[in-house]
Design an enzyme around this catalytic site. Structure first.
Site, PDB file in Angstrom:
ATOM      1  N   ASN A 151      -4.888  62.222  47.511  1.00  8.27           N
ATOM      2  CA  ASN A 151      -5.901  63.114  48.090  1.00  8.27           C
ATOM      3  C   ASN A 151      -5.617  64.526  47.588  1.00  8.27           C
ATOM      4  OD1 ASN A 151      -7.504  64.694  49.735  1.00  8.27           O
ATOM      5  ND2 ASN A 151      -6.418  64.194  51.645  1.00  8.27           N
ATOM      6  N   TRP A 152      -6.463  65.004  46.683  1.00  7.43           N
ATOM      7  CA  TRP A 152      -6.215  66.326  46.085  1.00  7.43           C
ATOM      8  C   TRP A 152      -6.598  67.479  47.013  1.00  7.43           C
ATOM      9  CZ3 TRP A 152      -8.047  65.827  40.247  1.00  7.43           C
ATOM     10  CH2 TRP A 152      -7.109  65.038  39.555  1.00  7.43           C
ATOM     11  N   LYS A 153      -7.269  67.168  48.108  1.00  9.16           N
ATOM     12  CA  LYS A 153      -7.724  68.219  49.046  1.00  9.16           C
ATOM     13  C   LYS A 153      -8.502  69.301  48.265  1.00  9.16           C
ATOM     14  CE  LYS A 153      -3.975  66.898  52.023  1.00  9.16           C
ATOM     15  NZ  LYS A 153      -3.100  67.216  53.125  1.00  9.16           N
ATOM     16  N   HIS A 178      -9.749  62.371  58.429  1.00  4.32           N
ATOM     17  CA  HIS A 178      -8.501  63.050  58.076  1.00  4.32           C
ATOM     18  C   HIS A 178      -8.209  64.122  59.128  1.00  4.32           C
ATOM     19  CE1 HIS A 178      -5.527  65.453  56.007  1.00  4.32           C
ATOM     20  NE2 HIS A 178      -5.315  64.399  55.234  1.00  4.32           N
ATOM     21  N   GLU A 201      -7.170  67.022  58.910  1.00 10.73           N
ATOM     22  CA  GLU A 201      -7.663  68.373  58.587  1.00 10.73           C
ATOM     23  C   GLU A 201      -9.156  68.493  58.912  1.00 10.73           C
ATOM     24  OE1 GLU A 201      -6.082  68.478  54.603  1.00 10.73           O
ATOM     25  OE2 GLU A 201      -4.068  68.553  55.452  1.00 10.73           O
ATOM     26  N   GLU A 204      -1.152  58.624  59.471  1.00  7.06           N
ATOM     27  CA  GLU A 204      -0.534  59.869  58.999  1.00  7.06           C
ATOM     28  C   GLU A 204      -0.165  60.736  60.195  1.00  7.06           C
ATOM     29  OE1 GLU A 204      -2.086  61.059  54.870  1.00  7.06           O
ATOM     30  OE2 GLU A 204      -3.709  61.472  56.248  1.00  7.06           O
ATOM     31  N   GLY A 239       1.984  67.704  54.809  1.00  8.71           N
ATOM     32  CA  GLY A 239       2.191  68.973  54.123  1.00  8.71           C
ATOM     33  C   GLY A 239       3.394  69.757  54.627  1.00  8.71           C
ATOM     34  N   SER A 270       3.636  63.771  53.588  1.00  5.58           N
ATOM     35  CA  SER A 270       4.784  64.197  52.763  1.00  5.58           C
ATOM     36  C   SER A 270       5.443  63.052  51.989  1.00  5.58           C
ATOM     37  CB  SER A 270       5.824  64.936  53.615  1.00  5.58           C
ATOM     38  OG  SER A 270       5.266  66.129  54.127  1.00  5.58           O
ATOM     39  N   GLY A 273      -0.794  63.462  49.456  1.00  6.16           N
ATOM     40  CA  GLY A 273      -1.462  64.739  49.229  1.00  6.16           C
ATOM     41  C   GLY A 273      -0.778  65.511  48.112  1.00  6.16           C
ATOM     42  N   GLY A 274       0.116  66.425  48.487  1.00  6.90           N
ATOM     43  CA  GLY A 274       0.759  67.338  47.536  1.00  6.90           C
ATOM     44  C   GLY A 274       1.337  66.658  46.301  1.00  6.90           C
TER      45      GLY A 274
HETATM   46  P1  PGA Z   1       0.779  65.445  52.081  1.00  5.31           P
HETATM   47  O1  PGA Z   1      -0.711  65.092  52.555  1.00  5.31           O
HETATM   48  O2  PGA Z   1       1.244  64.252  51.241  1.00  5.31           O
HETATM   49  O3  PGA Z   1       0.659  66.689  51.291  1.00  5.31           O
HETATM   50  O4  PGA Z   1       1.592  65.570  53.311  1.00  5.31           O
HETATM   51  C1  PGA Z   1      -1.056  63.790  52.958  1.00  5.31           C
HETATM   52  C2  PGA Z   1      -2.471  63.754  53.441  1.00  5.31           C
HETATM   53  O5  PGA Z   1      -2.941  64.743  54.039  1.00  5.31           O
HETATM   54  O6  PGA Z   1      -3.163  62.746  53.259  1.00  5.31           O
END
Ligand code: PGA
Length: 249
Positions: A12-14, A97, A99, A166, A172, A207, A228-229
């Protein structure tokens, strides 16, 4: 089982990535990034879906979106519909998600509408669920997860579905749930899904990186990762795919 049974590594590149950066990423992925036992998917921002559809398909990387609205078309300024996502070549769409739940205030009611719309137009939702730190500290993790999974109540279990657990406090932050917490929570999520009639794949997210992927993916009940990251750089993403491939064979 509704949906694929293969282990899924989804990136997930956000809100990251320009066209130039994404083309370098694809170049760095090498010839054959998706090994035999692992399905690989990436969710770039909307602006990159069309340009990346073909280069991703050439590398057997499945395309997904990070969100969508619940209507097919109409006067919804700034929104993207499931029809548009299909048109861009998406198979997956992330829904729920944390966020989106926390920053955009998306409710279970809206998420359920989006699930219906995703299925109506042939997309596979990756439904994200997860507790905040205070929920976990108050012993409310299972209650929160059951409430988030309740959007599946009464829905047709034949539709393709992937769930991603998650913990919000792990997203993050560089913190991950312990192996014990992951095993215990995935067992609960699987049991709850079974009770609801949705026997689907469950990913872990929060993470996940090249250093911890092997341990997390080896946990019982973990059938892939939402990253994500660490999905923003081809080398760390490929190391996670490699860890998944070794865990699978
Ligand atoms: P992260 O994000 O790997 O940067 O913690 C995961 C996600 O939000 O799906």
């Amino acid at each position: 089982m509704a949906g694929s049974t293969r282990c899924l590594i989804a990136g997930n590149w956000k809100m990251n990535g320009t066209l130039q950066e994404s083309l370098s990423f694809i170049h760095d992925l090498g010839e054959n990034p998706a090994p035999e036992y692992v399905e690989v998917a990436l969710m770039p921002p909307f602006t990159l879906l069309h340009p990346l559809a073909k280069p991703f398909a050439e590398k057997e990387v499945c395309l997904g979106a990070q969100s969508m609205y619940c209507e097919a078309r109409g006067a919804y300024t700034g929104s993207i519909s499931p029809v548009m996502l299909r048109d861009a070549g998406c198979h997956y769409v992330i829904l729920g998600h944390s966020e989106r739940r926390d920053i955009q205030h998306e409710s279970n009611t809206l998420i359920r509408k989006k699930m219906d719309a995703a299925w109506e137009y042939g997309l596979e939702p990756i439904l994200c669920i997860g507790e905040h730190l205070d929920d976990r500290e108050c012993g409310k993790t299972n209650e929160v997860l059951a409430d988030q999974l309740s959007v599946l109540e009464g829905l047709n279990a034949e539709h393709p579905l992937t769930v991603a657990y998650e913990p919000v406090w792990a997203i993050g932050t560089g913190k991950t749930a312990s192996v014990e917490q992951v095993k215990e929570t995935h067992a609960f999520v699987h049991a709850e899904l079974q009770r609801l009639g949705h026997d689907c794949r469950v990913l872990y997210g929060g993470s996940v990186n090249a250093g911890n992927a092997e341990e997390l993916l080896a946990c019982k009940g973990v059938e892939g990762a939402l990253v994500g990251g660490a999905s923003l750089k081809a080398d760390s993403f490929m190391q996670i795919i490699e860890a998944a491939n070794s865990a699978e064979n």
